[in-house]
Scaffold this active site. Structure first.
Site, PDB file in Angstrom:
ATOM      1  N   ASP A   1      11.844  67.327  27.483  1.00 32.65           N
ATOM      2  CA  ASP A   1      12.250  68.187  26.177  1.00 32.65           C
ATOM      3  C   ASP A   1      10.671  67.989  25.227  1.00 32.65           C
ATOM      4  OD1 ASP A   1      13.321  69.514  23.755  1.00 32.65           O
ATOM      5  OD2 ASP A   1      13.579  67.539  22.950  1.00 32.65           O
TER       6      ASP A   1
ATOM      7  N   ASP B   1       9.967  68.429  21.232  1.00 32.72           N
ATOM      8  CA  ASP B   1      10.070  67.740  19.951  1.00 32.72           C
ATOM      9  C   ASP B   1      11.116  66.563  19.879  1.00 32.72           C
ATOM     10  OD1 ASP B   1       8.922  70.184  17.914  1.00 32.72           O
ATOM     11  OD2 ASP B   1       9.856  70.910  19.697  1.00 32.72           O
TER      12      ASP B   1
END
Length: 221
Positions: free
Chosen positions: A11, A13
């Site tokens: 992922d 952020d």
């Protein structure tokens, strides 16, 4: 458990980069424009993984479906685009961890729900992503996480079976997407997680407290 892993997907952020200060600052700019006081940036952090939805909830106590949410969201997008990399930086240890993956020949990539409008400029501006094998944005496919399709697309682009990939993220949707794609999953406990998150209930195969902990899981130097 992680033997046979041939690539690592992340992922964005809250997992590779700490973008909460810029996300919160964008929401604060909207408050100040309305003559209201800015909110301490730490109050935005837990919901930073939810993007505009999370930031607008903190700043304006508004959620999708409510009156005025959509125009506020578009205003937020404009504010955020203007400060995309002003305060955003990689979490401590991320650069060393990615360098170790590259050193042993393990390709790595990004699968995020962040739209290409933001992901493209951000990843091009940060040298951290120069060695990424692929970057999948939230609108690269017709689906976003927790749907597995973005992860399937990442695996296709690096020419590997999903089962040969590991997915690392700091949100329940990351773990759900990874599981649905048939990948091993790791929860990043140093990330945003969400308010009141019970990470023990996510069902991830493992968790890490810092980016470099991943190297120990993979038994890498």
């Amino acid at each position: 458990m992680f033997r046979g892993i041939q690539a690592v997907l992340f992922d964005l952020d809250g997992t590779l980069i700490d973008s909460a200060p810029d996300l919160g600052s964008a929401a604060n700019a909207m408050l100040v424009r309305r003559g209201r006081d800015a909110i301490p940036l730490d109050r935005y952090r837990a919901l930073a993984g939810s993007g505009a939805r999370g930031m607008l909830r903190v700043a304006f106590d508004i959620d999708p479906g409510q009156k005025d949410f959509e125009p506020l969201k578009q205003e937020f997008f404009s504010e955020y685009q203007a400060c995309l990399t002003t305060r955003t930086q990689a979490f401590d240890g991320v650069s060393d961890m990615l360098a170790s993956l590259c050193r042993v020949g393990l390709p790595w990539g990004v699968v995020t729900n962040k739209g290409e409008r933001f992901t493209g400029p951000l990843t091009r501006a940060m040298g951290l992503f120069d060695t990424a094998a692929t970057v999948i944005s939230g609108d690269t496919t017709p689906h976003a996480k927790p749907h597995p399709e973005p992860l399937f697309e990442a695996a296709r682009r690096i020419a590997l079976s999903p089962s040969a990939c590991l997915y690392v993220g700091d949100d329940l949707r990351d773990i759900q997407a990874g599981q649905a794609a048939g990948m091993k999953t790791v929860a990043a406990l140093y990330g945003y997680l969400g308010q009141g998150a019970d990470v023990s209930g996510w069902g991830a195969d493992a968790s890490i407290s810092s980016p470099t902990d991943l190297l120990q899981l993979l038994e890498l130097p």
